[in-house]
Design a protein around this motif. Structure first.
Motif, PDB file in Angstrom:
ATOM      1  N   ARG A 151       0.853  -1.183   0.000  1.00  0.00           N
ATOM      2  CA  ARG A 151       0.000   0.000   0.000  1.00  0.00           C
ATOM      3  C   ARG A 151       0.894   1.240   0.000  1.00  0.00           C
ATOM      4  NH1 ARG A 151      -0.106   2.576   4.884  1.00  0.00           N
ATOM      5  NH2 ARG A 151       0.687   1.425   6.696  1.00  0.00           N
TER       6      ARG A 151
ATOM      7  N   TRP B 201      -1.080   6.450   3.300  1.00  0.00           N
ATOM      8  CA  TRP B 201      -2.491   6.088   3.212  1.00  0.00           C
ATOM      9  C   TRP B 201      -2.935   5.548   4.576  1.00  0.00           C
ATOM     10  CZ3 TRP B 201      -5.166   4.081  -1.709  1.00  0.00           C
ATOM     11  CH2 TRP B 201      -4.781   4.859  -2.807  1.00  0.00           C
TER      12      TRP B 201
ATOM     13  N   GLU C  63      -9.122   8.463  -3.929  1.00  0.00           N
ATOM     14  CA  GLU C  63      -8.106   7.417  -3.968  1.00  0.00           C
ATOM     15  C   GLU C  63      -8.334   6.471  -2.802  1.00  0.00           C
ATOM     16  OE1 GLU C  63      -4.366   9.167  -6.460  1.00  0.00           O
ATOM     17  OE2 GLU C  63      -4.212   9.252  -4.281  1.00  0.00           O
ATOM     18  N   THR C  64      -8.796   5.273  -3.140  1.00  0.00           N
ATOM     19  CA  THR C  64      -9.138   4.284  -2.119  1.00  0.00           C
ATOM     20  C   THR C  64      -8.623   2.914  -2.523  1.00  0.00           C
ATOM     21  OG1 THR C  64     -11.279   3.781  -3.144  1.00  0.00           O
ATOM     22  CG2 THR C  64     -11.233   5.565  -1.504  1.00  0.00           C
TER      23      THR C  64
ATOM     24  N   TYR D  19      -7.168   4.524   2.444  1.00  0.00           N
ATOM     25  CA  TYR D  19      -7.491   5.690   1.631  1.00  0.00           C
ATOM     26  C   TYR D  19      -6.406   6.748   1.768  1.00  0.00           C
ATOM     27  CZ  TYR D  19      -9.010   8.026   5.933  1.00  0.00           C
ATOM     28  OH  TYR D  19      -9.049   8.581   7.190  1.00  0.00           O
ATOM     29  N   ASN D  20      -6.288   7.583   0.750  1.00  0.00           N
ATOM     30  CA  ASN D  20      -5.358   8.700   0.748  1.00  0.00           C
ATOM     31  C   ASN D  20      -6.023   9.864   1.481  1.00  0.00           C
ATOM     32  OD1 ASN D  20      -3.695  10.880   0.218  1.00  0.00           O
ATOM     33  ND2 ASN D  20      -3.487  10.466  -1.964  1.00  0.00           N
TER      34      ASN D  20
END
Length: 290
Positions: free
Chosen positions: A146, A150, A175-176, A167-168
């Protein structure tokens, strides 16, 4: 806009700025009464226009012999509140300048490929691309990499099929990364029974009228097959984020379908090579462990 600027440049070949020498007109409107002030160069016209409006009998304004009735009318109008209405030409120039400023501001405000909380050395040592961290599901269902920075959603809804969610924080909702675990479709015992990667991509793109297939391919990890679909959604489907890129990887293990879903915006995917590298690294790393 371009033709007007070209004509101004031709009229003032020695000017450093054709816009600053272009002529303009201001209409002064006072409670329904309006009067146009003659065009002046932008760099000197404001003071002269104000002087000529308040001193209509001034020699430099060229208005000798104005009848007393006209002077009384101007005096009355001068006492009313002023509202300036710029000509169409000036409005077009102002809109263009403001448009350039706003677009530059948007570009400066755009977040980078990784959250600002990521340090220059954050990520697994030797990882390609840099800036990714290894993650193993605490329940032992899957593993992947990842992006650093995040956030992990620690509390997932009970009874939900989601077994991992990230998520970001600087692109929330856009963005997930999530992993799902659900019973396989009836009669499906192996990944190949889901069809080809193209079949999966076609089904995914079909959930919205404007879905577009970008890529579809098969992957292998530890003797297990995975089907990857890369699609784009735009318009009303994507909503506030504009066009969205979505990656989905599916595989079947012991009668259970595992799905990894990664999303980012089309703009970020095309603007930042590192976003593309991160997306590819995440998809290549996803592996079911059961």
């Amino acid at each position: 806009m371009i033709s007007n600027q070209a004509s101004n440049t031709a009229r003032f070949p020695n000017s450093q700025s054709s816009i600053s020498r272009s002529t303009w007109t201001v209409h002064v409107r006072r409670k329904g009464t309006s009067q146009s002030l003659r065009a002046f160069p932008l760099n000197t016209g404001v003071h002269k226009a104000d002087h000529c409006w308040s001193r209509s009998d001034s020699p430099e304004c060229g208005n000798h012999g104005i009848p007393q009735r006209q002077r009384e009318h101007e005096a009355t109008v001068n006492r009313l509140p002023v509202e300036f209405v710029f000509s169409r030409r000036v409005a077009a120039i102002m809109c263009s300048v403001l448009g350039l400023l706003s677009s530059r501001h948007a570009a400066l405000a755009e977040n980078g490929p990784l959250p600002s909380t990521c340090g220059s050395n954050d990520g697994d040592e030797g990882a390609v691309p840099p800036g990714v961290l290894s993650y193993i599901d605490p329940s032992g269902y899957f593993r992947l990499v990842r992006p650093c920075g995040w956030r992990i959603v620690a509390r997932l809804p009970q009874g939900s099929s989601v077994i991992g969610s990230f998520y970001n924080p600087e692109e929330p909702g856009a963005e997930t990364l999530a992993v799902y675990r659900a019973p396989a479709p009836p009669g499906v015992e192996e990944t190949q029974q889901l069809g080809t990667a193209r079949d999966v991509a076609t089904s995914l793109a079909a959930i919205a009228p404007n879905g577009l297939i970008v890529d579809a391919k098969s992957l292998e990890h530890g003797g297990r097959s995975y089907l990857l679909a890369h699609v784009q959604f735009g318009g009303n489907t994507a909503g506030m984020f504009g066009a969205v890129r979505e990656f989905r990887i599916v595989t079947i293990a012991s009668g259970v379908q595992y799905t990894m879903r990664l999303t980012t915006t089309r703009y970020r995917y095309l603007a930042f090579p590192q976003v593309r590298d991160l997306a590819n690294a995440i998809c290549e790393s996803f592996e079911v462990l059961v």
